[in-house]
Scaffold this motif. Structure first.
Motif, PDB file in Angstrom:
ATOM      1  N   THR A 270      14.840  20.625  -9.298  1.00 34.38           N
ATOM      2  CA  THR A 270      13.612  21.375  -9.498  1.00 34.38           C
ATOM      3  C   THR A 270      12.650  21.037  -8.383  1.00 34.38           C
ATOM      4  OG1 THR A 270      12.699  19.612 -10.879  1.00 34.38           O
ATOM      5  CG2 THR A 270      13.864  21.379 -12.009  1.00 34.38           C
ATOM      6  N   SER A 271      11.952  22.045  -7.899  1.00 31.78           N
ATOM      7  CA  SER A 271      11.010  21.815  -6.821  1.00 31.78           C
ATOM      8  C   SER A 271       9.782  21.104  -7.350  1.00 31.78           C
ATOM      9  CB  SER A 271      10.604  23.154  -6.187  1.00 31.78           C
ATOM     10  OG  SER A 271       9.988  23.979  -7.150  1.00 31.78           O
ATOM     11  N   THR A 272       9.139  20.346  -6.471  1.00 28.87           N
ATOM     12  CA  THR A 272       7.948  19.605  -6.868  1.00 28.87           C
ATOM     13  C   THR A 272       6.820  19.879  -5.892  1.00 28.87           C
ATOM     14  OG1 THR A 272       8.644  17.685  -5.592  1.00 28.87           O
ATOM     15  CG2 THR A 272       9.303  17.739  -7.891  1.00 28.87           C
ATOM     16  N   ALA A 273       5.626  19.887  -6.405  1.00 28.51           N
ATOM     17  CA  ALA A 273       4.458  20.099  -5.558  1.00 28.51           C
ATOM     18  C   ALA A 273       3.711  18.786  -5.419  1.00 28.51           C
ATOM     19  CB  ALA A 273       3.542  21.152  -6.176  1.00 28.51           C
ATOM     20  N   THR A 274       3.282  18.485  -4.211  1.00 27.41           N
ATOM     21  CA  THR A 274       2.548  17.261  -3.970  1.00 27.41           C
ATOM     22  C   THR A 274       1.081  17.462  -4.324  1.00 27.41           C
ATOM     23  OG1 THR A 274       4.043  16.666  -2.183  1.00 27.41           O
ATOM     24  CG2 THR A 274       1.901  15.556  -2.228  1.00 27.41           C
ATOM     25  N   SER A 275       0.542  16.576  -5.144  1.00 23.80           N
ATOM     26  CA  SER A 275      -0.856  16.673  -5.539  1.00 23.80           C
ATOM     27  C   SER A 275      -1.758  16.310  -4.373  1.00 23.80           C
ATOM     28  CB  SER A 275      -1.132  15.733  -6.716  1.00 23.80           C
ATOM     29  OG  SER A 275      -0.306  16.040  -7.799  1.00 23.80           O
ATOM     30  N   ALA A 276      -2.992  16.802  -4.432  1.00 22.43           N
ATOM     31  CA  ALA A 276      -3.956  16.470  -3.393  1.00 22.43           C
ATOM     32  C   ALA A 276      -4.308  14.997  -3.467  1.00 22.43           C
ATOM     33  CB  ALA A 276      -5.217  17.322  -3.585  1.00 22.43           C
ATOM     34  N   PRO A 277      -4.542  14.352  -2.308  1.00 19.47           N
ATOM     35  CA  PRO A 277      -4.903  12.925  -2.328  1.00 19.47           C
ATOM     36  C   PRO A 277      -6.190  12.688  -3.105  1.00 19.47           C
ATOM     37  CG  PRO A 277      -4.360  13.672  -0.106  1.00 19.47           C
ATOM     38  CD  PRO A 277      -4.453  14.899  -0.955  1.00 19.47           C
ATOM     39  N   VAL A 278      -6.275  11.541  -3.715  1.00 20.15           N
ATOM     40  CA  VAL A 278      -7.481  11.167  -4.445  1.00 20.15           C
ATOM     41  C   VAL A 278      -8.164  10.025  -3.709  1.00 20.15           C
ATOM     42  CG1 VAL A 278      -6.572  11.911  -6.665  1.00 20.15           C
ATOM     43  CG2 VAL A 278      -6.159   9.580  -5.899  1.00 20.15           C
ATOM     44  N   SER A 279      -9.359   9.657  -4.163  1.00 28.94           N
ATOM     45  CA  SER A 279     -10.099   8.597  -3.484  1.00 28.94           C
ATOM     46  C   SER A 279      -9.320   7.291  -3.504  1.00 28.94           C
ATOM     47  CB  SER A 279     -11.460   8.408  -4.156  1.00 28.94           C
ATOM     48  OG  SER A 279     -11.285   8.100  -5.523  1.00 28.94           O
ATOM     49  N   ALA A 280      -9.558   6.462  -2.480  1.00 27.06           N
ATOM     50  CA  ALA A 280      -8.810   5.220  -2.338  1.00 27.06           C
ATOM     51  C   ALA A 280      -9.063   4.280  -3.511  1.00 27.06           C
ATOM     52  CB  ALA A 280      -9.189   4.536  -1.026  1.00 27.06           C
ATOM     53  N   ARG A 281      -8.033   3.559  -3.917  1.00 24.51           N
ATOM     54  CA  ARG A 281      -8.124   2.563  -4.973  1.00 24.51           C
ATOM     55  C   ARG A 281      -7.879   1.192  -4.358  1.00 24.51           C
ATOM     56  NH1 ARG A 281      -5.935   7.150  -7.099  1.00 24.51           N
ATOM     57  NH2 ARG A 281      -6.674   7.810  -9.151  1.00 24.51           N
ATOM     58  N   PRO A 282      -8.220   0.118  -5.087  1.00 24.16           N
ATOM     59  CA  PRO A 282      -8.039  -1.228  -4.510  1.00 24.16           C
ATOM     60  C   PRO A 282      -6.638  -1.490  -3.989  1.00 24.16           C
ATOM     61  CG  PRO A 282      -9.314  -1.350  -6.521  1.00 24.16           C
ATOM     62  CD  PRO A 282      -8.848   0.078  -6.397  1.00 24.16           C
ATOM     63  N   GLU A 283      -5.622  -0.952  -4.685  1.00 24.12           N
ATOM     64  CA  GLU A 283      -4.255  -1.242  -4.261  1.00 24.12           C
ATOM     65  C   GLU A 283      -3.820  -0.382  -3.080  1.00 24.12           C
ATOM     66  OE1 GLU A 283      -3.807   2.032  -7.373  1.00 24.12           O
ATOM     67  OE2 GLU A 283      -5.056   0.260  -7.094  1.00 24.12           O
ATOM     68  N   ASP A 284      -4.684   0.528  -2.615  1.00 20.57           N
ATOM     69  CA  ASP A 284      -4.305   1.439  -1.551  1.00 20.57           C
ATOM     70  C   ASP A 284      -4.670   0.948  -0.155  1.00 20.57           C
ATOM     71  OD1 ASP A 284      -3.053   3.280  -3.114  1.00 20.57           O
ATOM     72  OD2 ASP A 284      -4.823   4.511  -3.445  1.00 20.57           O
ATOM     73  N   SER A 285      -5.122  -0.292  -0.024  1.00 18.50           N
ATOM     74  CA  SER A 285      -5.442  -0.826   1.297  1.00 18.50           C
ATOM     75  C   SER A 285      -4.581  -2.053   1.569  1.00 18.50           C
ATOM     76  CB  SER A 285      -6.928  -1.199   1.375  1.00 18.50           C
ATOM     77  OG  SER A 285      -7.245  -2.173   0.399  1.00 18.50           O
ATOM     78  N   GLY A 286      -4.114  -2.144   2.806  1.00 14.76           N
ATOM     79  CA  GLY A 286      -3.298  -3.291   3.189  1.00 14.76           C
ATOM     80  C   GLY A 286      -1.883  -3.206   2.645  1.00 14.76           C
ATOM     81  N   PRO A 287      -1.102  -4.268   2.874  1.00 10.58           N
ATOM     82  CA  PRO A 287       0.284  -4.281   2.396  1.00 10.58           C
ATOM     83  C   PRO A 287       0.337  -4.205   0.870  1.00 10.58           C
ATOM     84  CG  PRO A 287      -0.132  -6.052   3.971  1.00 10.58           C
ATOM     85  CD  PRO A 287      -1.457  -5.487   3.607  1.00 10.58           C
ATOM     86  N   ILE A 288       1.386  -3.599   0.357  1.00 10.72           N
ATOM     87  CA  ILE A 288       1.573  -3.540  -1.087  1.00 10.72           C
ATOM     88  C   ILE A 288       2.268  -4.822  -1.533  1.00 10.72           C
ATOM     89  CG2 ILE A 288       2.644  -2.312  -3.015  1.00 10.72           C
ATOM     90  CD1 ILE A 288       2.478   0.245  -1.371  1.00 10.72           C
ATOM     91  N   THR A 289       1.587  -5.583  -2.354  1.00 12.89           N
ATOM     92  CA  THR A 289       2.155  -6.806  -2.929  1.00 12.89           C
ATOM     93  C   THR A 289       2.643  -6.502  -4.345  1.00 12.89           C
ATOM     94  OG1 THR A 289       0.019  -7.452  -3.862  1.00 12.89           O
ATOM     95  CG2 THR A 289       0.529  -8.218  -1.618  1.00 12.89           C
ATOM     96  N   LYS A 290       3.326  -7.459  -4.954  1.00 13.20           N
ATOM     97  CA  LYS A 290       3.759  -7.269  -6.338  1.00 13.20           C
ATOM     98  C   LYS A 290       2.553  -7.106  -7.257  1.00 13.20           C
ATOM     99  CE  LYS A 290       7.334  -9.231  -8.134  1.00 13.20           C
ATOM    100  NZ  LYS A 290       8.344 -10.199  -8.639  1.00 13.20           N
ATOM    101  N   ALA A 291       1.493  -7.838  -6.996  1.00 13.44           N
ATOM    102  CA  ALA A 291       0.288  -7.717  -7.829  1.00 13.44           C
ATOM    103  C   ALA A 291      -0.314  -6.323  -7.709  1.00 13.44           C
ATOM    104  CB  ALA A 291      -0.737  -8.770  -7.414  1.00 13.44           C
ATOM    105  N   LYS A 292      -0.343  -5.786  -6.490  1.00 15.94           N
ATOM    106  CA  LYS A 292      -0.863  -4.434  -6.313  1.00 15.94           C
ATOM    107  C   LYS A 292       0.050  -3.407  -6.962  1.00 15.94           C
ATOM    108  CE  LYS A 292      -3.525  -5.140  -2.061  1.00 15.94           C
ATOM    109  NZ  LYS A 292      -3.687  -4.748  -0.640  1.00 15.94           N
ATOM    110  N   MET A 293       1.364  -3.645  -6.861  1.00 13.12           N
ATOM    111  CA  MET A 293       2.308  -2.710  -7.474  1.00 13.12           C
ATOM    112  C   MET A 293       2.155  -2.694  -8.991  1.00 13.12           C
ATOM    113  SD  MET A 293       4.558  -0.588  -6.286  1.00 13.12           S
ATOM    114  CE  MET A 293       4.338   0.680  -7.538  1.00 13.12           C
ATOM    115  N   ARG A 294       1.868  -3.857  -9.555  1.00 10.12           N
ATOM    116  CA  ARG A 294       1.612  -3.930 -10.995  1.00 10.12           C
ATOM    117  C   ARG A 294       0.407  -3.074 -11.371  1.00 10.12           C
ATOM    118  NH1 ARG A 294       5.014  -4.866 -14.433  1.00 10.12           N
ATOM    119  NH2 ARG A 294       4.257  -2.850 -15.081  1.00 10.12           N
ATOM    120  N   LEU A 295      -0.648  -3.122 -10.522  1.00 13.22           N
ATOM    121  CA  LEU A 295      -1.830  -2.290 -10.754  1.00 13.22           C
ATOM    122  C   LEU A 295      -1.477  -0.810 -10.710  1.00 13.22           C
ATOM    123  CD1 LEU A 295      -4.580  -4.096  -8.612  1.00 13.22           C
ATOM    124  CD2 LEU A 295      -4.397  -4.049 -11.110  1.00 13.22           C
ATOM    125  N   VAL A 296      -0.613  -0.432  -9.763  1.00 15.39           N
ATOM    126  CA  VAL A 296      -0.197   0.966  -9.645  1.00 15.39           C
ATOM    127  C   VAL A 296       0.500   1.428 -10.921  1.00 15.39           C
ATOM    128  CG1 VAL A 296       1.322   2.574  -8.442  1.00 15.39           C
ATOM    129  CG2 VAL A 296      -0.020   0.934  -7.128  1.00 15.39           C
TER     130      VAL A 296
END
Length: 202
Positions: free
Chosen positions: A48-74
Motif C-alpha cells: 500500500t502506498s504511503t504519504a509522508t506527513s509534513a514536518p513538525v516543530s523540533a522536539r528535544p530528541e530531534d537534535s544531535g545523535p539519537i541515543t537509546k534515551a532519545k529513542m525511548r522518548l520517541v
C-alpha cells in the motif's frame, strides 16, 4: 534464509533460556525484516502506498545523535500521541547482558489491545504518520496481509533516521491485537554481527 542464519549464529555455543531466546529471535527477525529484500509476511501480501506527513516543530530528541534515551522518548511520545496503550513491561523488555549483546542495540515498544485503547489498522497508520511527522523516512513499501475473510491481520513498515531503524508491526490474532515498534542502532547491530562473524570463523 538470512533470519535463520543469524539466529543460529547468535545461539552458537550458548545456553539460551526463554527470555534470551525471545530477545535473540525478536532481534533477528526485526533485522531480517528491515534488511532483506523479501517480505516477512508469508501470504496475501498487498503493498500500500504511503504519504509522508509534513514536518513538525523540533522536539528535544530531534537534535544531535539519537541515543537509546532519545529513542525511548520517541517511542513513548508517538504511541502516547496516537492513543496507543502503554508498552507492556515484560513483553517489551530487552535484558542487557554479555550473553545477549544485541539487546544493547534495541529499544522496544509492545502494546496489547485493551478496552480503553483499541489497536487497529487506523491506529497503526496513525502511528506511521506520527513517525514520518517526526522526520522518520519510510524506506520500504508498507505491507498489509489479509486473512481469508478479507480482514487485515498484519501491517508491517520500516523507518530510518540518523543511523537508527524502526520496524513497526501490527498483528490481529483470534483473541487479541498487538502493535510493536522495534528500534535499533544500525552501527551497534553491525558491530555485534561483525564480532559474531569473527567468533564463528574461529
Amino acid at each position: 534464509m538470512i533470519t535463520g542464519v543469524f539466529v543460529s549464529r547468535a545461539l552458537k555455543g550458548m545456553r539460551v533460556n526463554r527470555v534470551g531466546w525471545a530477545v535473540v529471535y525478536m532481534a533477528a527477525v526485526t533485522i531480517g525484516v528491515a534488511g532483506c529484500g523479501g517480505d516477512a509476511i508469508d501470504r496475501d501480501v498487498n503493498g500500500t502506498s504511503t504519504a509522508t506527513s509534513a514536518p513538525v516543530s523540533a522536539r528535544p530528541e530531534d537534535s544531535g545523535p539519537i541515543t537509546k534515551a532519545k529513542m525511548r522518548l520517541v517511542l513513548d511520545g508517538i504511541t502516547r500521541d496516537v492513543g496507543a496503550p502503554p508498552s507492556d513491561p515484560e513483553a517489551a523488555s530487552m535484558p542487557e547482558s554479555s550473553k545477549y549483546p544485541l539487546a544493547a542495540c534495541f529499544v522496544t515498544y509492545k502494546g496489547f489491545d485493551t478496552a480503553a485503547s483499541t489497536l487497529d489498522v487506523d491506529r497503526t497508520n496513525a502511528l506511521a504518520a506520527a513517525l514520518t511527522g517526526r522526520g522518520w523516512a519510510e524506506v520500504k513499501k508498507r505491507n498489509e496481509r489479509r486473512a481469508p475473510d478479507g480482514t487485515v491481520d498484519v501491517v508491517g513498515a520500516v523507518f530510518k533516521k540518523r543511523g537508527w531503524t524502526v520496524v513497526m508491526e501490527y498483528r490481529l490474532f483470534s483473541d487479541n491485537r498487538t502493535l510493536s515498534l522495534n528500534a535499533y542502532d544500525d552501527a551497534c547491530v553491525k558491530k555485534v554481527r561483525a564480532a559474531e562473524d569473527v567468533t564463528s570463523s574461529n
